[in-house]
Design a protein around this motif. Structure first.
Motif, PDB file in Angstrom:
ATOM      1  N   THR A  54      35.054  67.964-193.368  1.00 40.85           N
ATOM      2  CA  THR A  54      35.893  69.472-193.737  1.00 40.85           C
ATOM      3  C   THR A  54      34.654  70.337-194.366  1.00 40.85           C
ATOM      4  OG1 THR A  54      37.859  68.521-193.596  1.00 40.85           O
ATOM      5  CG2 THR A  54      37.294  71.421-194.729  1.00 40.85           C
ATOM      6  N   ALA A  55      34.570  69.932-195.987  1.00 42.26           N
ATOM      7  CA  ALA A  55      32.844  71.237-196.571  1.00 42.26           C
ATOM      8  C   ALA A  55      31.502  70.782-195.291  1.00 42.26           C
ATOM      9  CB  ALA A  55      32.472  70.041-197.810  1.00 42.26           C
ATOM     10  N   LEU A  56      31.496  69.776-194.688  1.00 46.09           N
ATOM     11  CA  LEU A  56      30.397  69.254-193.929  1.00 46.09           C
ATOM     12  C   LEU A  56      30.355  70.915-192.528  1.00 46.09           C
ATOM     13  CD1 LEU A  56      27.641  68.243-193.312  1.00 46.09           C
ATOM     14  CD2 LEU A  56      28.772  66.814-191.771  1.00 46.09           C
ATOM     15  N   GLY A  57      31.623  70.766-191.920  1.00 47.51           N
ATOM     16  CA  GLY A  57      31.916  72.804-191.009  1.00 47.51           C
ATOM     17  C   GLY A  57      31.122  73.533-191.547  1.00 47.51           C
ATOM     18  N   ASP A  58      31.592  73.510-193.176  1.00 46.84           N
ATOM     19  CA  ASP A  58      31.473  75.118-193.811  1.00 46.84           C
ATOM     20  C   ASP A  58      29.537  74.750-194.196  1.00 46.84           C
ATOM     21  OD1 ASP A  58      34.055  75.874-193.578  1.00 46.84           O
ATOM     22  OD2 ASP A  58      34.585  74.814-195.187  1.00 46.84           O
ATOM     23  N   ALA A  59      29.223  73.886-194.286  1.00 42.82           N
ATOM     24  CA  ALA A  59      28.163  73.861-194.941  1.00 42.82           C
ATOM     25  C   ALA A  59      26.502  74.209-194.094  1.00 42.82           C
ATOM     26  CB  ALA A  59      27.370  72.836-195.532  1.00 42.82           C
ATOM     27  N   PRO A  60      25.795  74.814-195.018  1.00 38.87           N
ATOM     28  CA  PRO A  60      24.263  75.252-194.287  1.00 38.87           C
ATOM     29  C   PRO A  60      23.828  74.386-193.572  1.00 38.87           C
ATOM     30  CG  PRO A  60      24.007  75.189-196.194  1.00 38.87           C
ATOM     31  CD  PRO A  60      25.861  74.521-196.152  1.00 38.87           C
ATOM     32  N   PHE A  61      24.175  73.482-193.533  1.00 40.23           N
ATOM     33  CA  PHE A  61      22.834  71.630-192.442  1.00 40.23           C
ATOM     34  C   PHE A  61      24.245  71.364-191.297  1.00 40.23           C
ATOM     35  CE2 PHE A  61      24.487  71.255-196.821  1.00 40.23           C
ATOM     36  CZ  PHE A  61      25.291  70.273-197.358  1.00 40.23           C
ATOM     37  N   ASP A  62      23.895  70.569-190.712  1.00 45.61           N
ATOM     38  CA  ASP A  62      24.743  70.255-188.952  1.00 45.61           C
ATOM     39  C   ASP A  62      24.839  68.835-189.958  1.00 45.61           C
ATOM     40  OD1 ASP A  62      24.162  72.445-187.535  1.00 45.61           O
ATOM     41  OD2 ASP A  62      22.151  71.417-188.536  1.00 45.61           O
ATOM     42  N   ALA A  63      24.426  68.194-191.318  1.00 46.36           N
ATOM     43  CA  ALA A  63      24.180  66.403-191.193  1.00 46.36           C
ATOM     44  C   ALA A  63      24.424  66.662-192.294  1.00 46.36           C
ATOM     45  CB  ALA A  63      23.533  65.222-190.848  1.00 46.36           C
ATOM     46  N   PHE A  64      24.879  65.534-193.345  1.00 50.30           N
ATOM     47  CA  PHE A  64      24.468  64.922-194.490  1.00 50.30           C
ATOM     48  C   PHE A  64      24.204  63.390-194.068  1.00 50.30           C
ATOM     49  CE2 PHE A  64      26.321  63.075-198.584  1.00 50.30           C
ATOM     50  CZ  PHE A  64      26.189  63.921-199.390  1.00 50.30           C
ATOM     51  N   LEU A  65      22.816  63.195-195.228  1.00 49.83           N
ATOM     52  CA  LEU A  65      22.461  62.489-195.362  1.00 49.83           C
ATOM     53  C   LEU A  65      23.575  61.390-196.980  1.00 49.83           C
ATOM     54  CD1 LEU A  65      20.906  59.645-194.295  1.00 49.83           C
ATOM     55  CD2 LEU A  65      18.608  60.830-196.137  1.00 49.83           C
ATOM     56  N   ALA A  66      24.020  60.961-197.352  1.00 48.75           N
ATOM     57  CA  ALA A  66      24.064  60.267-198.293  1.00 48.75           C
ATOM     58  C   ALA A  66      23.686  59.001-199.111  1.00 48.75           C
ATOM     59  CB  ALA A  66      25.801  59.597-199.001  1.00 48.75           C
TER      60      ALA A  66
END
Length: 390
Positions: A14-26
């Motif tokens: 959900t947070a990723l949907g509002d983030a200024p990027f398309d994917a998150f690399l943990a």
């Protein structure tokens, strides 16, 4: 997949949907756990252990050593969602089983991350990267990414997403805190002149393990050694008049505790009482002041000012608490460096330790969850200066 794992994944996507990027690399163990629900045993043992997780709106890919592939699939991940590196051999009655086929696909984590990105992203898309979790690997990872992939440091974004806890996370934090408190109480019941710090630390650890926790730090120090902050317990025997300081924590299903208590062997001196009353007043002032919207810096100022007004001055501290969750120290830290406003659902350890070399140390530390109206304590044991009959 457990309800907790599902809730954390939902929070992250959900947070990723509002983030200024398309994917998150943990990349940090805590962030990989949040993204996948998988905690590596090897990752807790070996400093050089490396993993990552690429989260997109279409799914999550775990990048891990081949040795982690079997446990990861057992934890609920699908073999097609793993990109592995290194060499480790699982034999299987099913020749088509994923772990048996993943060996020697990539030499290292950098190559594996590149493959994961190629599978899930296309040129022109942007990745938010857990740069802090990658440590010194970030330049190599950045250089290896496919052409056209943009990157941005998302380390702070990730900790912000984790800051407001789910109900399941709060339950685990409360359990971990209860085990730490139970350990302290059991140790206090055995404390008397002649008993050693190491013997009391064993009582603490036994209580944690018996309750389903994994001990992570068990600081039990006495007399002048009580001023040594994070020192290991020694063979020193308790004596009449000693301060006895506990700072202990364990992990329950990936969530930490960190609890501090202080006792005296025999009746406390006037000076011991005066100083402890001052630090307890500082912690209580934090509890009285805390509410959503108050900044971490304000909480620090309230604690320090109150301890000094209560008669222990100067009172010098680098912080008076910290967030806690799937890491023992999570931002925001209760310090002058964090103007972050507290939010309902955040969890903290509030603490007001005092250490004077040659005299001794004392502390009180408790775990709280911020609520709409203030706070709820997750620790429940006696916070006073405890008296051990001598």
């Amino acid at each position: 997949m457990t309800a907790l794992t599902e809730a954390r994944k939902t929070r992250l996507t959900t947070a990723l949907g509002d983030a200024p990027f398309d994917a998150f690399l943990a990349a940090s163990p805590a962030n990989v756990d949040q993204a996948t629900g998988y905690r590596s045993v090897s990752g807790q043992l070996f400093r050089q252990h490396q993993m990552a997780a690429l989260v997109t709106d279409s799914g999550t890919t775990l990048v891990c050593p081949v040795a982690d592939s079997g446990p990861a699939i057992d934890a609920g991940l699908h073999g097609d969602d793993l990109v592995c590196f290194g060499r480790f051999y699982f034999e299987s009655v099913d020749p088509a089983a994923a772990p048996t086929k993943l060996v020697d696909q990539h030499d290292d984590v950098v190559q594996a991350i590149r493959t994961a990105v190629q599978r899930r992203l296309r040129p022109g898309q942007r990745i938010g990267v857990d740069v802090d979790g990658l440590h010194g690997l970030w330049p190599a990872v950045q250089a290896a990414l496919p052409d056209g992939i943009e990157t941005v440091d998302a380390s702070s974004w990730a900790t912000t997403v984790r800051a407001v806890k789910t109900s399941g996370e709060i339950e685990l934090l409360a359990k971990a805190a209860a085990l730490a408190e139970d350990g302290i109480e059991r140790a206090l019941a055995q404390a008397k002149p002649g008993v050693t710090e190491q013997e009391l630390a064993t009582e603490v650890s036994h209580a944690m393990v018996a309750g389903g926790g994994s001990p992570r730090f068990v600081v039990v120090t006495s007399g002048e050694r009580s001023a040594l902050a994070d020192a290991a317990p020694s063979a020193r025997q308790l004596r009449h008049g000693d301060l006895l300081r506990f700072d202990v924590g364990c992990v329950v299903d990936g969530y930490w505790s960190d609890v501090g208590r202080t006792a005296v062997i025999g009746e406390p001196s006037a000076e011991q009482t005066r100083r402890y009353d001052a630090i307890l007043a500082g912690e209580q002032a934090q509890l009285d002041w805390v509410r959503p919207g108050v900044s971490a810096r304000e909480m620090f100022d309230v604690a320090v000012r109150t301890v000094e007004v209560a008669g222990l001055a100067p009172y010098r501290r680098q912080h008076c608490g910290h967030g806690i969750g799937s890491d023992v120290y999570e931002p925001p830290i209760i310090s002058p460096s964090f103007d972050t406003p507290l939010e309902s659902g955040m969890t903290f350890c509030f603490e007001t330790p005092y250490y004077q070399l040659g005299w001794g140390g004392m502390m009180v530390e408790d775990t709280v969850v911020i609520t709409d109206s203030g706070y709820e304590l997750l620790t429940h044991s006696d916070r006073s200066l405890r008296v051990v009959p001598a």
